[in-house]
Design a protein around this motif. Structure first.
Motif, short mmCIF file in Angstrom:
data_model
loop_
_atom_site.label_atom_id
_atom_site.label_comp_id
_atom_site.label_asym_id
_atom_site.label_seq_id
_atom_site.Cartn_x
_atom_site.Cartn_y
_atom_site.Cartn_z
N MET A 398 1.01 -1.49 0.04
CA MET A 398 -0.15 0.29 -0.39
C MET A 398 0.65 1.16 -0.29
N LYS A 399 0.56 2.36 -0.73
CA LYS A 399 0.94 3.70 -0.78
C LYS A 399 0.25 4.65 -0.85
N LYS A 416 -4.57 9.47 -3.47
CA LYS A 416 -4.42 9.05 -4.29
C LYS A 416 -3.68 7.74 -3.70
N ALA A 417 -4.42 6.39 -3.70
CA ALA A 417 -3.57 5.13 -2.61
C ALA A 417 -3.79 3.64 -3.46
N THR A 549 -6.55 1.26 -7.05
CA THR A 549 -6.28 2.23 -7.22
C THR A 549 -7.97 3.10 -6.57
N TYR A 550 -7.25 3.74 -5.93
CA TYR A 550 -8.48 4.59 -4.19
C TYR A 550 -7.84 6.39 -5.20
N GLU A 572 -6.21 8.03 8.24
CA GLU A 572 -7.90 7.01 8.32
C GLU A 572 -7.61 6.35 7.13
N TYR A 573 -7.37 7.08 6.06
CA TYR A 573 -7.09 6.36 4.80
C TYR A 573 -6.62 4.80 4.32
N PRO A 574 -5.43 4.41 4.97
CA PRO A 574 -4.80 3.31 5.08
C PRO A 574 -5.60 2.91 5.77
#
Length: 595
Positions: A398-399, A416-417, A549-550, A572-574
């Motif tokens: 994950m990035k 963007k993840a 891809t988020y 929060e996103y991760p």
């Protein structure tokens, strides 16, 4: 916002012409409840110098939820918020918001009018109570207080002596009054008889003497009436000397007792004055301590009032804001951990992929296609070499990248993840991300949501409110959610699954004062990669890898410290991606693969 009264404006028109008192005013105002629920609409009634509120107009019959007497109320229009009124009575404070500045002005005028006519020190109160009654009551209260405040045994005895002397004096005065009245009556009768004799004929001599001897011959041979003064009734029985001695002794006793009473009162006055001085000194110290505590309280942040929630004029500084948000998120994490232990799994069938590859015909169809094409064009681009994107989180596959953007002081950072998850397909991931039936199973930040309108089999409009993280205001979102399957143009490329959520407007979900309406444009883009199995084995989940891809573009709709928003997004996103992908892996484990 609705209001009801018998008049339509403030000032003189708010006064009942018959009674001369202000009329009742009722309407919906937003009232600050607490830091969890924030602003809530309440039915507020202004009547008889009292401001009361109910949960709604329909629930008035169940009684009010709170009331304030306006006699000593302090009404403060807010310095920055043109719709807000703060009403305080001692330690109780109501924070109210009207629909617009005009409604706020009308409420302020009506409240001030009721306050003036409340009777607290006003001219109308004197007319209602009456001056003679007030003076009589005051005199009676003073007399009772004065008598009861001196509780010494000797003083009570002296006061009893005063009562005895008073009775004696009253009897003596009555006796003397009867004597003087008798004397006055006797003198009047004597004068009347003398006038009568003068009128008689002087030559008319009586032949005999009257038995009582009142008719006698004088030395000149003439006759005349000789009168003895009439004796008042009971006059001969009065001992004037004794009465005088008794009167003198009584007055002397009264003077002596009064002197003794005054002496006792002077001693008591000194004692009471010392006690009063001590009480005044205690009061002064308490007032000084209160003023000091009040000033210290104003210096510190008081979490709970609307002045300390988010906004450019918030009284809470950025560091305290950050600490409060972080503490609230930690509490939510603990609640989520407990809820995961008791979560009941839901079985939802995953429809075949062909149902999602059709372009819709609803009124938002063109807008959906534009958003989908935009994400397929720009969201899948590699960020390598773009200096504007910053890598903020890297955990295994994950990035998370961020590009800092601000408009008018509001943080609008695109995020963007990228991630890679084994054992699930893009179809399965996008289905569970889009399906509203299982939304609460993995999305822990939502307080409640509902489908406003179903546009087609692969597009719905959803309204949802997010749990409040104090001191930030509560947010709600109204968005169109669509799921699509994008067929690959090259046979060697995988098909692409995509879910896009973007904000729209709808008549059935208008913005309210309770929440700040956020704007979003979010996409979950998934591609499934399959590695060939060994030998003649069938493809298993071990051979499946999904690239994710988020992308998220969020306008929070209101001001909050930039450092806080960026720190929350980084945190929060991760967590969201790991929670969601773990949920899908759990749901699909042991089930047939759905490409």
């Amino acid at each position: 916002m609705s209001e009801k009264s018998s008049n339509s404006s403030g000032s003189d028109e708010d006064v009942d012409p018959e009674s001369g008192h202000p009329v009742e005013l009722g309407g919906v105002l937003s009232k600050w409840t607490n830091y969890i629920h924030g602003w809530q609409d309440r039915w507020v009634v202004l009547k008889n110098n009292t401001l009361s509120y109910y949960k709604s107009e329909d629930e008035r019959e169940y009684g009010c939820r709170g009331s304030l007497c306006l006699s000593k109320a302090i009404i403060t229009p807010h310095e920055f918020d043109e719709c807000r009124i703060d009403i305080s009575v001692n330690d109780s404070v109501w924070y109210l918001r009207a629909e617009d500045p005009e409604h706020r002005l009308r409420w302020i005028d009506s409240i001030e009018l009721h306050k003036v006519e409340s009777g607290y020190g006003s001219e109308s109160s004197l007319r209602r109570h009456g001056s003679m009654l007030s003076l009589t009551s005051a005199a009676s209260g003073f007399s009772a207080t004065s008598t009861s405040s001196f509780k010494g045994h000797s003083l009570r005895e002296k006061l009893a002596e005063m009562e005895t002397f008073r009775d004696i004096l009253c009897r003596q005065v009555d006796t003397l009054q009867r004597y003087f009245d008798g004397c006055a009556d006797g003198v009047s009768k004597d004068e009347f008889q003398r006038d009568k004799v003068v009128e008689e004929d002087e030559d008319d001599f009586p032949t005999s003497t009257r038995p009582n001897g009142d008719c006698l011959h004088n030395n000149n041979g003439s006759k005349e009436k000789l009168f003895l003064p009439a004796s008042p009734k009971g006059m001969n029985g009065i001992d004037f000397k004794g009465e005088a001695i008794t009167f003198k002794a009584t007055t002397a006793g009264i003077l002596s007792t009064l002197s003794h009473c005054i002496e006792l009162m002077v001693k008591r006055e000194d004692s009471w004055q010392k006690r009063l001085d001590k009480e005044l000194e205690k009061r002064r110290r308490v007032e000084d301590a209160y003023k000091l505590a009040l000033s210290e309280l104003k210096k510190k942040s008081h979490y709970g009032g609307p002045d300390y929630e988010e906004g450019p004029n918030s009284l809470i500084n950025e560091e305290e804001f950050f600490d409060a948000v972080e503490a609230a998120l930690d509490r939510q994490d603990k609640i989520e951990e407990q809820s995961e232990k008791v979560r009941i799994p839901r079985l939802t069938p995953v429809p075949p992929g062909d149902a999602y590859s059709v372009i819709g015909t609803h009124r938002f169809a063109k807008q959906v296609e534009d958003v989908v094409q935009n994400h397929m064009t720009y969201s899948l681009q590699d960020m390598g070499g773009d200096a504007n994107w910053q890598l903020v989180v890297e955990e295994g596959e994950m990035k998370v990248y961020r590009r800092e953007v601000e408009e008018n002081g509001i943080v609008l950072d695109p995020l963007k993840a990228t991630h890679a998850v084994k054992g699930v397909t893009g179809h399965e991931l996008c289905h569970y991300f889009w399906d509203t039936d299982v939304r609460n199973d993995w999305e822990t930040t939502i307080e409640n949501f509902n489908v406003v309108e179903t546009l087609s089999d692969n597009a719905v409009i959803v309204y949802q409110t997010h749990k409040r993280v104090w001191p930030a205001s509560q947010r709600d979102v109204l968005y169109l959610s669509a799921i699509r399957k994008i067929l690959a143009t090259n046979e060697n490329d995988p098909d692409t699954w995509l879910v896009c959520n973007f904000s729209v407007d709808h008549d059935n979900a208008q913005p309210t004062n309770r929440c700040i309406r956020a704007k979003i444009n979010v996409a979950m883009i998934c591609q499934t990669l399959v590695s060939p199995p060994e030998g003649n084995k069938e493809i298993s989940r071990d051979n499946v890898l999904c690239k994710i891809t988020y992308v998220a573009n969020v306008n929070p709709g209101g001001w909050a410290p930039a450092s806080v928003l960026r720190a929350v997004a980084k945190r929060e996103y991760p967590k969201f991606l790991k929670r969601f992908t773990g949920y899908v892996q759990e749901k699909t484990s042991g089930k047939p693969i759905l490409f």
